[in-house]
Design an enzyme around this catalytic site. Structure first.
Site, PDB file in Angstrom:
ATOM      1  CE  LYS A   1      -4.186  -1.648   2.346  1.00  0.00           C
ATOM      2  NZ  LYS A   1      -5.041  -1.484   3.541  1.00  0.00           N
TER       3      LYS A   1
ATOM      4  CD  GLU B   1      -1.319  -1.216  13.178  1.00  0.00           C
ATOM      5  OE1 GLU B   1      -1.848  -2.298  12.852  1.00  0.00           O
ATOM      6  OE2 GLU B   1      -1.833  -0.117  12.925  1.00  0.00           O
TER       7      GLU B   1
ATOM      8  CD  GLU C   1      -8.032  -3.404   3.108  1.00  0.00           C
ATOM      9  OE1 GLU C   1      -8.867  -2.613   3.530  1.00  0.00           O
ATOM     10  OE2 GLU C   1      -6.809  -3.229   3.212  1.00  0.00           O
TER      11      GLU C   1
ATOM     12  NE  ARG D   1      -3.732  -5.643   2.673  1.00  0.00           N
ATOM     13  CZ  ARG D   1      -2.813  -5.181   1.832  1.00  0.00           C
ATOM     14  NH1 ARG D   1      -2.732  -5.671   0.608  1.00  0.00           N
ATOM     15  NH2 ARG D   1      -1.976  -4.242   2.204  1.00  0.00           N
TER      16      ARG D   1
ATOM     17  CG  ASN E   1      -8.445  -2.064   7.774  1.00  0.00           C
ATOM     18  OD1 ASN E   1      -7.668  -1.124   7.780  1.00  0.00           O
ATOM     19  ND2 ASN E   1      -8.672  -2.799   6.696  1.00  0.00           N
TER      20      ASN E   1
END
Length: 355
Positions: free
Chosen positions: A137, A179, A227, A231, A235
């Site tokens: 990304k 994360e 995504e 995926r 988030n």
């Protein structure tokens, strides 16, 4: 550590990283590299990097200002102009050295300059090592809306050198831990247990935790590169967390939140919604909340800001036909993709975090 093969590129670790970089430079007959860095990585990381690469290489540095507030098209324009001024061409190589802001923006700049030139990412923060290193990304924010402009574009390689983490303030290191918590909650109870027992504070354990986190994300990305399904689970905590981060970014009178700090709040809120709607165990929710409060402290979110935060959630990239979507949990490593929740539930979640 063995290299991790991702989407048309590999992730190399520590000493092996520079061996592979120097081989790449030699095999591709590159005589000049354009290094993108912010003022922090220019001071603390670039000197280390220059000792690791071939002495025959010319390094031309392009500096940008640090911070999410500078992750925008204006910064891109300045970098494109600088590349032009320095006579970069389609055979040029850009090396992005920095956190996720630098690698996201640098990848976007390289992928669009003269319709695309090659780039390599060297993430220097814990957050960028476990997150931005995988997934291809690239992109920038539009006004205060996170990552609204960008594209998927593979680097030539990614280099993970954990010695750069020694240059980080503790607050930045903790931001990256959020994360890793996400990976543990959604995929790996063993990883979550390591974090909740503060194993990340030991450098040897942290190296293994970083490797394990990258493996998790890479497995997901290889299954769902663009995504469209699985995926999206990466988030978790981000629907609410990004909105909070954006709101605080747009209000300089409020204390600035790092990405991981905002996502940590989002994980508690979305964990609460999960508890109410899918029976995510109360004891696991409470353990998650208490660990996050212990690690990050409590952020005071004024009730008068709730409406603006909820409004920002309407711009989340996961939304479908105007409906806000969430990653919700039945249990650790048992998740719901594209879950829905009422605004009242989100407000209750914010109240749960705050009380």
């Amino acid at each position: 550590m063995k290299p991790i093969k991702s989407t048309d590129y590999s992730i190399y670790f520590n000493a092996d990283a520079y061996q592979n970089l120097n081989s790449y430079i030699f095999n591709n007959k590159i005589d000049t590299i354009f290094v993108l860095a912010d003022e922090n990585t220019n001071t603390y990381c670039l000197p280390i990097f220059k000792t690791k690469i071939s002495k025959d290489i010319s390094v031309k540095t392009i500096l940008i200002k640090s911070g999410e507030i500078n992750k925008n098209i204006t910064t891109c324009v300045n970098v494109w102009k600088k590349l032009t001024e320095l006579e970069a061409d389609r055979k040029s190589l850009v090396i992005n050295i920095g956190g996720g802001m630098v690698t996201d923006l640098g990848g976007f700049v390289a992928s669009t300059f003269k319709r695309g030139i090659k780039f390599i990412n060297i993430p220097t923060t814990l957050l960028s090592m476990v997150d931005a290193s995988v997934g291809s990304k690239t992109g920038v924010d539009l006004d205060n809306l996170k990552n609204l402009v960008g594209l998927f574009s593979n680097p030539e390689m990614v280099l993970i050198d954990t010695s750069y983490l020694k240059t980080l303030p503790e607050r930045e290191l903790k931001s990256g831990v959020a994360e890793i918590i996400k990976y543990g909650v959604t995929f790996d109870a063993e990883l979550l247990d390591k974090i909740e027992h503060d194993k990340w504070k030991n450098s040897e354990d942290l190296d293994a935790i970083i490797y394990q986190s990258i493996q998790i994300k890479n497995k997901v990305v290889l299954e769902d590169y663009k995504e469209t399904g699985l995926r999206k689970v990466l988030n978790y905590g981000h629907t609410v967390g990004h909105a909070i981060e954006s709101y605080y970014l747009d209000h300089p009178d409020l204390k600035r939140l790092l990405h991981g700090e905002a996502i940590a709040i989002g994980m508690v809120v979305e964990g609460y919604i999960s508890n109410q709607q899918y029976g995510f165990p109360q004891n696991k929710l409470e353990t998650l909340k208490q660990y996050i409060l212990k690690t990050y402290g409590k952020v005071t979110i004024d009730k008068k800001h709730y409406a603006s935060i909820l409004e920002l959630m309407k711009h989340d990239k996961k939304n479908i036909k105007g409906t806000v979507r969430y990653i919700l949990l039945k249990d650790i490593a048992d998740f719901i993709i594209d879950g829905e929740a009422s605004l009242a539930s989100v407000i209750e979640g914010l109240e749960y975090y705050s009380k």
